[in-house]
Design a protein around this motif. Structure first.
Motif, PDB file in Angstrom:
ATOM      1  N   MET A 188       5.652 -18.436   1.456  1.00  0.00           N
ATOM      2  CA  MET A 188       6.381 -17.230   1.166  1.00  0.00           C
ATOM      3  C   MET A 188       6.970 -16.761  -0.125  1.00  0.00           C
ATOM      4  SD  MET A 188       7.579 -14.201   2.491  1.00  0.00           S
ATOM      5  CE  MET A 188       9.095 -13.299   2.762  1.00  0.00           C
ATOM      6  N   ILE A 189       7.351 -18.189  -0.733  1.00  0.00           N
ATOM      7  CA  ILE A 189       7.955 -17.983  -2.031  1.00  0.00           C
ATOM      8  C   ILE A 189       6.706 -17.475  -3.146  1.00  0.00           C
ATOM      9  CG2 ILE A 189       8.540 -19.611  -4.103  1.00  0.00           C
ATOM     10  CD1 ILE A 189      10.118 -21.329  -2.091  1.00  0.00           C
ATOM     11  N   GLN A 190       5.347 -18.108  -2.916  1.00  0.00           N
ATOM     12  CA  GLN A 190       4.276 -17.719  -3.622  1.00  0.00           C
ATOM     13  C   GLN A 190       4.014 -16.022  -3.578  1.00  0.00           C
ATOM     14  OE1 GLN A 190       0.743 -19.836  -2.548  1.00  0.00           O
ATOM     15  NE2 GLN A 190      -0.416 -18.994  -4.728  1.00  0.00           N
ATOM     16  N   LEU A 191       4.276 -15.827  -2.480  1.00  0.00           N
ATOM     17  CA  LEU A 191       3.960 -14.324  -2.365  1.00  0.00           C
ATOM     18  C   LEU A 191       5.109 -13.519  -2.796  1.00  0.00           C
ATOM     19  CD1 LEU A 191       2.608 -12.022  -0.671  1.00  0.00           C
ATOM     20  CD2 LEU A 191       4.277 -12.355   1.177  1.00  0.00           C
ATOM     21  N   GLN A 192       6.509 -13.864  -2.891  1.00  0.00           N
ATOM     22  CA  GLN A 192       7.598 -13.315  -3.425  1.00  0.00           C
ATOM     23  C   GLN A 192       7.307 -13.028  -5.018  1.00  0.00           C
ATOM     24  OE1 GLN A 192       9.967 -11.594  -2.259  1.00  0.00           O
ATOM     25  NE2 GLN A 192      10.577 -12.400  -0.461  1.00  0.00           N
ATOM     26  N   GLU A 193       6.724 -14.368  -5.630  1.00  0.00           N
ATOM     27  CA  GLU A 193       6.476 -14.029  -6.966  1.00  0.00           C
ATOM     28  C   GLU A 193       5.408 -12.708  -7.539  1.00  0.00           C
ATOM     29  OE1 GLU A 193       4.790 -18.031  -7.774  1.00  0.00           O
ATOM     30  OE2 GLU A 193       6.731 -18.840  -7.777  1.00  0.00           O
ATOM     31  N   LYS A 194       4.897 -12.476  -6.490  1.00  0.00           N
ATOM     32  CA  LYS A 194       3.562 -11.588  -6.757  1.00  0.00           C
ATOM     33  C   LYS A 194       3.940 -10.140  -6.428  1.00  0.00           C
ATOM     34  CE  LYS A 194      -0.174 -14.551  -5.846  1.00  0.00           C
ATOM     35  NZ  LYS A 194      -1.544 -14.864  -5.111  1.00  0.00           N
ATOM     36  N   LEU A 195       5.291 -10.038  -5.702  1.00  0.00           N
ATOM     37  CA  LEU A 195       5.760  -8.530  -5.005  1.00  0.00           C
ATOM     38  C   LEU A 195       5.975  -7.549  -6.364  1.00  0.00           C
ATOM     39  CD1 LEU A 195       8.058  -9.661  -2.359  1.00  0.00           C
ATOM     40  CD2 LEU A 195       5.763  -8.761  -1.981  1.00  0.00           C
ATOM     41  N   THR A 196       6.300  -7.927  -7.448  1.00  0.00           N
ATOM     42  CA  THR A 196       6.445  -6.963  -8.383  1.00  0.00           C
ATOM     43  C   THR A 196       5.409  -6.540  -9.148  1.00  0.00           C
ATOM     44  OG1 THR A 196       7.630  -8.153  -9.804  1.00  0.00           O
ATOM     45  CG2 THR A 196       8.998  -7.265  -8.463  1.00  0.00           C
ATOM     46  N   THR A 197       4.113  -6.809  -8.703  1.00  0.00           N
ATOM     47  CA  THR A 197       3.089  -6.477  -9.595  1.00  0.00           C
ATOM     48  C   THR A 197       2.619  -5.101  -9.364  1.00  0.00           C
ATOM     49  OG1 THR A 197       1.400  -7.542  -7.888  1.00  0.00           O
ATOM     50  CG2 THR A 197       2.396  -8.762  -9.551  1.00  0.00           C
ATOM     51  N   ASN A 198       3.167  -4.299  -8.362  1.00  0.00           N
ATOM     52  CA  ASN A 198       2.660  -3.159  -8.229  1.00  0.00           C
ATOM     53  C   ASN A 198       1.107  -2.861  -7.515  1.00  0.00           C
ATOM     54  OD1 ASN A 198       5.221  -1.539  -8.759  1.00  0.00           O
ATOM     55  ND2 ASN A 198       4.535  -2.194 -10.915  1.00  0.00           N
ATOM     56  N   SER A 199       0.763  -4.121  -6.623  1.00  0.00           N
ATOM     57  CA  SER A 199      -0.548  -4.098  -6.368  1.00  0.00           C
ATOM     58  C   SER A 199      -0.485  -4.467  -4.873  1.00  0.00           C
ATOM     59  CB  SER A 199      -1.274  -5.241  -7.002  1.00  0.00           C
ATOM     60  OG  SER A 199      -1.349  -5.384  -8.338  1.00  0.00           O
ATOM     61  N   TRP A 200      -1.674  -3.857  -4.205  1.00  0.00           N
ATOM     62  CA  TRP A 200      -1.728  -4.309  -2.680  1.00  0.00           C
ATOM     63  C   TRP A 200      -1.995  -5.734  -2.526  1.00  0.00           C
ATOM     64  CZ3 TRP A 200      -0.589  -0.694   0.906  1.00  0.00           C
ATOM     65  CH2 TRP A 200      -0.268   0.707   0.565  1.00  0.00           C
ATOM     66  N   ILE A 201      -1.096  -6.283  -1.699  1.00  0.00           N
ATOM     67  CA  ILE A 201      -1.081  -7.742  -1.409  1.00  0.00           C
ATOM     68  C   ILE A 201      -1.367  -8.128   0.231  1.00  0.00           C
ATOM     69  CG2 ILE A 201      -0.217 -10.135  -1.465  1.00  0.00           C
ATOM     70  CD1 ILE A 201       1.785  -8.795  -3.740  1.00  0.00           C
ATOM     71  N   LYS A 202      -2.357  -8.705   0.493  1.00  0.00           N
ATOM     72  CA  LYS A 202      -2.507  -9.098   2.077  1.00  0.00           C
ATOM     73  C   LYS A 202      -1.300  -9.651   2.458  1.00  0.00           C
ATOM     74  CE  LYS A 202      -6.137 -10.649   5.197  1.00  0.00           C
ATOM     75  NZ  LYS A 202      -6.047  -9.281   6.102  1.00  0.00           N
ATOM     76  N   ALA A 203      -0.889  -9.318   3.876  1.00  0.00           N
ATOM     77  CA  ALA A 203       0.489  -9.914   4.454  1.00  0.00           C
ATOM     78  C   ALA A 203       0.553  -9.200   5.879  1.00  0.00           C
ATOM     79  CB  ALA A 203       1.589  -9.248   3.367  1.00  0.00           C
ATOM     80  N   ASP A 204       0.986 -10.182   6.369  1.00  0.00           N
ATOM     81  CA  ASP A 204       1.521  -9.710   7.933  1.00  0.00           C
ATOM     82  C   ASP A 204       2.785  -8.703   7.596  1.00  0.00           C
ATOM     83  OD1 ASP A 204       3.609 -11.292   7.890  1.00  0.00           O
ATOM     84  OD2 ASP A 204       2.531 -12.947   8.777  1.00  0.00           O
ATOM     85  N   TRP A 205       2.964  -8.042   8.990  1.00  0.00           N
ATOM     86  CA  TRP A 205       3.848  -7.096   9.062  1.00  0.00           C
ATOM     87  C   TRP A 205       5.620  -7.833   8.554  1.00  0.00           C
ATOM     88  CZ3 TRP A 205       5.172  -2.060   8.868  1.00  0.00           C
ATOM     89  CH2 TRP A 205       6.351  -1.686   9.235  1.00  0.00           C
ATOM     90  N   GLU A 206       5.399  -8.904   9.282  1.00  0.00           N
ATOM     91  CA  GLU A 206       6.868  -9.652   9.307  1.00  0.00           C
ATOM     92  C   GLU A 206       7.221  -9.968   7.877  1.00  0.00           C
ATOM     93  OE1 GLU A 206       4.583 -10.314  11.496  1.00  0.00           O
ATOM     94  OE2 GLU A 206       5.768  -9.415  13.171  1.00  0.00           O
ATOM     95  N   ASN A 207       6.313 -10.424   6.866  1.00  0.00           N
ATOM     96  CA  ASN A 207       6.462 -10.580   5.642  1.00  0.00           C
ATOM     97  C   ASN A 207       6.764  -9.335   4.937  1.00  0.00           C
ATOM     98  OD1 ASN A 207       6.375 -13.643   5.335  1.00  0.00           O
ATOM     99  ND2 ASN A 207       4.184 -13.656   5.079  1.00  0.00           N
ATOM    100  N   TYR A 208       6.049  -8.409   5.138  1.00  0.00           N
ATOM    101  CA  TYR A 208       6.398  -7.188   4.438  1.00  0.00           C
ATOM    102  C   TYR A 208       7.610  -6.860   4.673  1.00  0.00           C
ATOM    103  CZ  TYR A 208       6.891  -2.251   3.612  1.00  0.00           C
ATOM    104  OH  TYR A 208       7.315  -1.117   3.076  1.00  0.00           O
ATOM    105  N   VAL A 209       8.325  -6.901   5.912  1.00  0.00           N
ATOM    106  CA  VAL A 209       9.605  -6.274   6.308  1.00  0.00           C
ATOM    107  C   VAL A 209      10.697  -7.094   5.529  1.00  0.00           C
ATOM    108  CG1 VAL A 209      11.207  -5.790   8.171  1.00  0.00           C
ATOM    109  CG2 VAL A 209       8.946  -5.097   8.615  1.00  0.00           C
ATOM    110  N   ALA A 210      10.322  -8.508   5.913  1.00  0.00           N
ATOM    111  CA  ALA A 210      11.336  -9.478   5.093  1.00  0.00           C
ATOM    112  C   ALA A 210      11.594  -9.070   3.585  1.00  0.00           C
ATOM    113  CB  ALA A 210      10.940 -10.898   5.354  1.00  0.00           C
ATOM    114  N   ALA A 211      10.422  -8.947   2.797  1.00  0.00           N
ATOM    115  CA  ALA A 211      10.294  -8.499   1.518  1.00  0.00           C
ATOM    116  C   ALA A 211      11.151  -7.034   1.304  1.00  0.00           C
ATOM    117  CB  ALA A 211       8.866  -8.491   0.948  1.00  0.00           C
TER     118      ALA A 211
END
Length: 213
Positions: free
Chosen positions: A1-24
């Motif tokens: 999850m931490i590694q995913l969070q580091e990529k969230l502001t790249t304005n790119s589509w990132i493979k993720a399940d629904w729960e991770n998306y909602v949490a973000a």
């Protein structure tokens, strides 16, 4: 999850399940971001702050509201509203509208419109300054599957509007709106060009002459 969070502001589509998306997207860290989820991928976008994006956003909203006021067309619009179908998709278009007889179906009293319980809007609009390829691509597919009637993309850099009618999970270009009858896309595009030389009150007067004529 931490590694995913580091990529969230790249304005790119990132493979993720629904729960991770909602949490973000629901986290305080991203309260000033727009969120999209489609086909197992999420996209977290920075809220646009540029003058051109902001001006075109306001011009589009003003033009549509003026057209509907003069034409007596019922309408309820939303600015950066979230539409969520749990586990499947979410979007936060720059502008969205319930039009005509469906204006009364526009939800009230909710921060996120739940598409498991509420109907989709008729028209969604994305103001595209740096995201034109994505707005024409993945987001267009998202809105096709969402079941909106019309999708407009305002290309800020090229002063163009791409308008699409959505039919049976597909789309085709249109020159005149169907959900806002007889509204010419060329007229709205002219507004964008006029804004380079005229102030918004002058543009409003010009629009009134077009809509009343």
């Amino acid at each position: 999850m931490i590694q995913l969070q580091e990529k969230l502001t790249t304005n790119s589509w990132i493979k993720a399940d629904w729960e991770n998306y909602v949490a973000a997207i629901d986290s305080p860290e991203h309260e000033k971001h727009q969120g999209y989820y489609y086909s197992g991928y999420m996209r977290i976008e920075d809220l646009p702050t540029g003058a051109d994006h902001s001006r075109y956003h306001l011009l589009m909203a003003n033009a549509i509201n003026l057209f509907c006021t003069i034409g007596g067309i019922a309408i309820n619009g939303f600015d950066n509203c979230s539409y969520r179908k749990t586990g499947i998709r979410e979007c936060q278009p720059d502008l969205s509208y319930y039009c005509g007889e469906r204006a009364r179906l526009a939800p009230v009293g909710t921060s996120v419109i739940n598409l498991d319980e509420q109907v989709t809007p008729d028209l969604v609009i994305e103001i595209s300054n740096t995201t034109i390829n994505d707005d024409l691509g993945a987001k267009r597919l998202l809105y096709e599957e969402m079941g909106v009637s019309e999708y407009w993309i305002v290309d800020v850099q090229n002063t163009l509007i791409y308008a699409f009618e959505m039919i049976d999970r597909g789309s085709k270009r249109i020159d005149t709106s169907l959900v806002l009858p007889e509204l010419s896309i060329a007229t709205i595009t002219a507004v964008l060009n006029l804004s380079k030389e005229q102030d918004q009150s002058q543009i409003g007067k010009w629009l009134m002459s077009q809509f009343q004529g």
